[in-house]
Scaffold this motif. Structure first.
Motif, PDB file in Angstrom:
ATOM      1  N   MET A   1     -34.341  25.067  33.293  1.00 48.18           N
ATOM      2  CA  MET A   1     -34.607  25.394  34.706  1.00 48.18           C
ATOM      3  C   MET A   1     -34.479  24.143  35.553  1.00 48.18           C
ATOM      4  O   MET A   1     -33.421  23.862  36.090  1.00 48.18           O
TER       5      MET A   1
ATOM      6  N   GLN B   1     -35.625  34.782  41.022  1.00 44.82           N
ATOM      7  CA  GLN B   1     -34.637  35.831  41.322  1.00 44.82           C
ATOM      8  C   GLN B   1     -34.900  37.074  40.490  1.00 44.82           C
ATOM      9  O   GLN B   1     -35.295  36.972  39.334  1.00 44.82           O
TER      10      GLN B   1
ATOM     11  N   ALA C   1     -41.334  34.725  41.768  1.00 43.44           N
ATOM     12  CA  ALA C   1     -41.740  33.696  42.739  1.00 43.44           C
ATOM     13  C   ALA C   1     -41.146  32.374  42.315  1.00 43.44           C
ATOM     14  O   ALA C   1     -40.765  32.195  41.149  1.00 43.44           O
TER      15      ALA C   1
ATOM     16  N   HIS D   1     -29.253  31.915  21.700  1.00 38.44           N
ATOM     17  CA  HIS D   1     -30.353  32.401  22.537  1.00 38.44           C
ATOM     18  C   HIS D   1     -31.476  33.019  21.716  1.00 38.44           C
ATOM     19  O   HIS D   1     -32.612  32.580  21.805  1.00 38.44           O
TER      20      HIS D   1
ATOM     21  N   GLY E   1     -38.656  30.154  35.100  1.00 37.55           N
ATOM     22  CA  GLY E   1     -37.194  30.158  35.146  1.00 37.55           C
ATOM     23  C   GLY E   1     -36.642  30.860  33.929  1.00 37.55           C
ATOM     24  O   GLY E   1     -35.680  30.427  33.292  1.00 37.55           O
ATOM     25  N   THR E   2     -37.230  31.984  33.622  1.00 35.31           N
ATOM     26  CA  THR E   2     -36.997  32.657  32.336  1.00 35.31           C
ATOM     27  C   THR E   2     -35.685  33.452  32.289  1.00 35.31           C
ATOM     28  O   THR E   2     -35.219  33.813  31.212  1.00 35.31           O
ATOM     29  N   GLY E   3     -35.067  33.715  33.459  1.00 38.94           N
ATOM     30  CA  GLY E   3     -33.827  34.515  33.467  1.00 38.94           C
ATOM     31  C   GLY E   3     -34.118  35.871  32.836  1.00 38.94           C
ATOM     32  O   GLY E   3     -35.018  36.596  33.286  1.00 38.94           O
TER      33      GLY E   3
ATOM     34  N   THR F   1     -41.519  28.753  41.063  1.00 37.98           N
ATOM     35  CA  THR F   1     -42.539  28.122  40.218  1.00 37.98           C
ATOM     36  C   THR F   1     -43.452  27.185  41.007  1.00 37.98           C
ATOM     37  O   THR F   1     -44.673  27.205  40.855  1.00 37.98           O
TER      38      THR F   1
END
Ligand SMILES: C[S@@+](CC[C@H](N)C(=O)[O-])C[C@H]1O[C@@H](n2cnc3c(N)ncnc32)[C@H](O)[C@@H]1O
Length: 247
Positions: free
Chosen positions: A156, A111, A139, A59, A86-88, A141
């Motif tokens: 993502m 999320q 939000a 990572h 979608g970066t987590g 994407t």
């Protein structure tokens, strides 16, 4: 014996590449981010059990090399607005904010569970130095219309459909840079999805430096026109295709 610094740990894993990366990043911040990922991993459910043993290689180092490649190839500079979708918990996009010459970074996730923990760490914890150069967007994407210079994404929506869900976010002449593993095989489908959504393939950047974790590359997709009529489609239409094609 004293513990190894993060620089020493990374140097052990990528000895040839490290001297090139070293001057680019603020290592105190990289260390603090690594500590945050380890500390909040369980609370945020950041990584699978297997990956939790390899946060540095799988990572941090992957993302550092991704960011460095986009910087040295001139696609990202201090003047760029970058959005990572979608970066987590901020992967790979938050690493742009740890460059000494950092762009402005927008981190996007639908999320809150993972990303809000990073936001708290930046607001009140060990990463407060980057506060002015990072924004958070909670939000989906495909519902964001904006004008980013560069949009990045890892793991993502499968390629090439990532181009359809991000097309409204990328400005004209801006670029989408998905971080990918294996080469995508269906060239006809790739051309169709990219051109329907206004993109053309400008460049592919292989990342042989990451062979030790597996095959990795970056595509540079430039937005050269508006999407064709009827595109981008609703997510419920796109998702049917991603499933039938398996990305
Ligand atoms: C597998 S994780 C990848 C996280 C990170 N990019 C990485 O490489 O470790 C996928 C993330 O994308 C987010 N996500 C999925 N669909 C999304 C969408 N349509 N818009 C924004 N975020 C989304 C999920 O909430 C999740 O945090």
């Amino acid at each position: 014996m004293s513990e190894k610094t993060i620089q020493e740990e990374i140097q052990t894993i990528i000895p040839d590449l490290f001297p090139t990366l070293e001057p680019e990043f603020d290592w105190e911040l990289v260390k603090n981010y690594y500590e945050f990922l380890k500390r909040d991993n369980e609370k945020g459910g950041f990584f699978s059990r297997n990956d939790s043993e390899k946060i540095l290689e799988r990572h941090i180092i992957e993302s550092l090399v991704f960011v460095w490649k986009l910087k040295v190839t001139g696609f990202v500079s201090r003047e760029t607005n970058v959005a990572d979708v979608g970066t987590g918990p901020g992967l790979p996009g938050f690493l742009f904010a740890l460059l000494k010459k950092a762009p402005h970074v927008f981190l996007v996730d639908s999320q809150k569970r993972k990303l809000a923990l990073l936001e708290t760490e930046i607001e009140t914890g060990s990463l407060s130095k980057v506060k002015k150069r990072v924004d958070f967007i909670y939000a989906r994407t495909e519902e964001i219309s904006s004008n980013f210079d560069v949009v990045t994404s890892r793991a993502m929506v499968p390629y090439p459909y990532i181009a359809e869900v991000t097309t409204r976010m990328v400005k004209q002449k801006g670029i989408l840079c998905p971080f990918l593993a294996q080469p995508y095989q269906d060239l006809e489908k790739e051309t169709e999805v990219l051109s329907n959504n206004g993109f053309f393939m400008k460049k592919e950047i292989p990342i042989p430096e990451l062979e030790f974790v597996g095959k990795r590359h970056i595509k540079i997709l430039q937005k050269n026109s508006l999407p064709k009529k009827g595109f981008p489609r609703d997510w419920k239409e796109i998702v049917k295709e991603t499933k039938s094609k398996n990305g």
